[in-house]
Enzyme design. Structure first.
Site, short mmCIF file in Angstrom:
data_model
loop_
_atom_site.label_atom_id
_atom_site.label_comp_id
_atom_site.label_asym_id
_atom_site.label_seq_id
_atom_site.Cartn_x
_atom_site.Cartn_y
_atom_site.Cartn_z
N VAL A 12 -82.14 -4.31 -36.31
CA VAL A 12 -80.80 -3.49 -37.30
C VAL A 12 -79.47 -4.25 -36.79
CG1 VAL A 12 -79.98 -1.81 -38.69
CG2 VAL A 12 -81.97 -1.35 -37.82
N SER A 36 -75.86 -10.39 -26.50
CA SER A 36 -76.53 -10.37 -27.79
C SER A 36 -77.16 -11.53 -27.65
CB SER A 36 -75.86 -10.33 -29.47
OG SER A 36 -76.14 -11.09 -30.43
N SER A 109 -80.94 9.52 -38.85
CA SER A 109 -82.42 9.22 -39.07
C SER A 109 -83.35 10.95 -39.56
CB SER A 109 -83.19 9.53 -37.51
OG SER A 109 -84.17 9.33 -37.24
N TYR A 132 -83.86 13.93 -29.47
CA TYR A 132 -83.61 12.69 -31.01
C TYR A 132 -82.30 12.95 -32.43
CZ TYR A 132 -83.48 8.83 -33.37
OH TYR A 132 -82.64 8.01 -34.49
N LYS A 136 -78.74 13.36 -33.46
CA LYS A 136 -78.20 12.89 -34.57
C LYS A 136 -77.87 14.06 -35.82
CE LYS A 136 -78.91 8.52 -34.33
NZ LYS A 136 -78.12 7.05 -34.63
N GLY A 182 -108.40 -4.96 -33.48
CA GLY A 182 -109.50 -4.31 -33.74
C GLY A 182 -109.36 -3.59 -32.87
N TYR A 198 -88.78 -1.25 -45.15
CA TYR A 198 -88.59 -2.37 -44.14
C TYR A 198 -87.39 -2.72 -44.05
CZ TYR A 198 -88.30 -7.41 -44.55
OH TYR A 198 -88.53 -8.74 -43.99
N GLY A 200 -85.52 -5.79 -44.35
CA GLY A 200 -84.73 -6.47 -45.00
C GLY A 200 -83.61 -6.23 -46.38
#
Length: 333
Positions: A12, A36, A109, A132, A136, A182, A198, A200
């Site tokens: 992210v 990074s 989350s 988790y 959070k 497959g 997504y 973006g």
């Protein structure tokens, strides 16, 4: 404006920084315990648990984006969830106090709601089923407590559902890879709906909050989901359509799938290895993970991509444009 991103070396953060870099009026700093790969020139190596260093690095910051978290299913010891996620939130707030910073965006989350809830919204009582999710939720409580002390603070908590996108090697990538190769086995009937996000669109929502919610005092919580939700069968169909191939599916009854998951739990314990298959992952795969995201729409946010467009972009990037092999353990580009 200076924006400091804590934990920006991952999936992210890398996408967020790449987007923010296109805005000349933004000064950026990435604070992370690891380098990074995409943005080393703006990265300072530090741990969110090191309060003194964190305080020094946040000087002059206008907005903090807190992404740092322990999030994988099999983190050991489990105390790391609470040390990083909860104490990390506490240290961030203390560092903000010392530097006079009033704005924070925190990625929580939907795990705080637990499994098989009926389309929970931000007012639904929390019921986390794993460490988790519990950590959070505790981190969110830390932010609420500090906001109570500082009513002029501007805090936004985002609860995204599972994130996917180009460059990610998480659970959605593994699932798409199995379908495309497959080797996919459907556990259960495949009628369970899966809320997804997504990358973006999610990054665009963070930018929306930065630009459009600067005058909102207090602590505000948003679910983030790209609608409409897809069933597992619909997801398989989209993969087949984008890749232009027939996707065979072998169906396994849920009880047998869970039994297999427990067998892998035992095998992993014996081998002292973290395996890709486990009872937790089988349970999560078959669960209904559907969440309400109307609050984000109500404040005026419109995602730039549909969910199917996001899936197509990831599939074309990862399985059509190039087919390089990258370790599933990598969490960033």
């Amino acid at each position: 404006m200076k924006i400091s991103i804590i934990g920006g070396s991952g999936f992210v953060g890398s996408r967020l920084i790449s987007t923010l870099k296109e805005l000349p009026e933004i000064e950026l700093l990435n604070i992370d315990k690891r380098e990074s790969l995409l943005h080393p020139e703006i990265t300072k190596i530090a741990n969110v648990l090191d309060l003194n260093t964190l305080t020094d690095l946040l000087r002059g910051t206008d907005i903090v984006v807190l992404l740092a978290a322990e999030h994988k299913d099999n983190v050991t010891p489990v105390s790391l969830y609470y040390e990083v996620n909860v104490q990390g939130a506490e240290n961030t707030c203390v560092a903000m106090e010392k530097n006079g910073i009033k704005r924070l965006i925190f990625t929580s989350s939907v795990a705080v709601y637990g499994l098989n809830k009926v389309n929970p919204n931000e007012e639904t009582p929390v019921d986390p089923f794993n460490d988790y999710g519990k950590s959070k939720w505790q981190a969110e409580n830390v932010l609420h407590a500090h906001t109570d002390k500082h009513p002029d603070w501007n805090i936004h908590i985002i609860r995204p559902t599972v994130l996917f996108g180009e460059g990610n090697r998480g659970n959605v990538y593994n699932l798409l890879h199995q379908i495309a190769s497959g080797k996919f086995m459907m556990i259960g009937k495949g009628a369970n709906k899966k809320s997804m996000s997504y990358i973006g669109n999610f990054v665009d929502f963070i930018l929306f909050l930065i630009d459009n919610q600067q005058n909102e005092k207090g602590c505000h919580v948003f679910n983030y989901v790209d609608k409409p939700d897809l069933t597992t069968l619909e997801l398989v169909s989209i993969v087949g359509k984008v890749l232009n191939k027939h996707i065979p599916t072998l169906r396994i009854p849920y009880p047998i799938g869970m039994m297999g998951g427990y067998c892998f739990d035992i095998l992993g314990f014996i081998l002292r290895k973290k395996l890709n298959i486990s009872s937790v992952r089988v349970k999560k795969f078959c669960a209904v993970t559907q969440f309400d995201a109307s609050r984000a729409s109500a404040v005026g946010f419109k995602p730039p991509f549909t969910l199917e467009e996001g899936l197509a972009r990831m599939l074309n990037s990862e399985f059509v444009a190039h087919k390089k092999e990258i370790s599933h353990d990598e969490s960033f580009f």
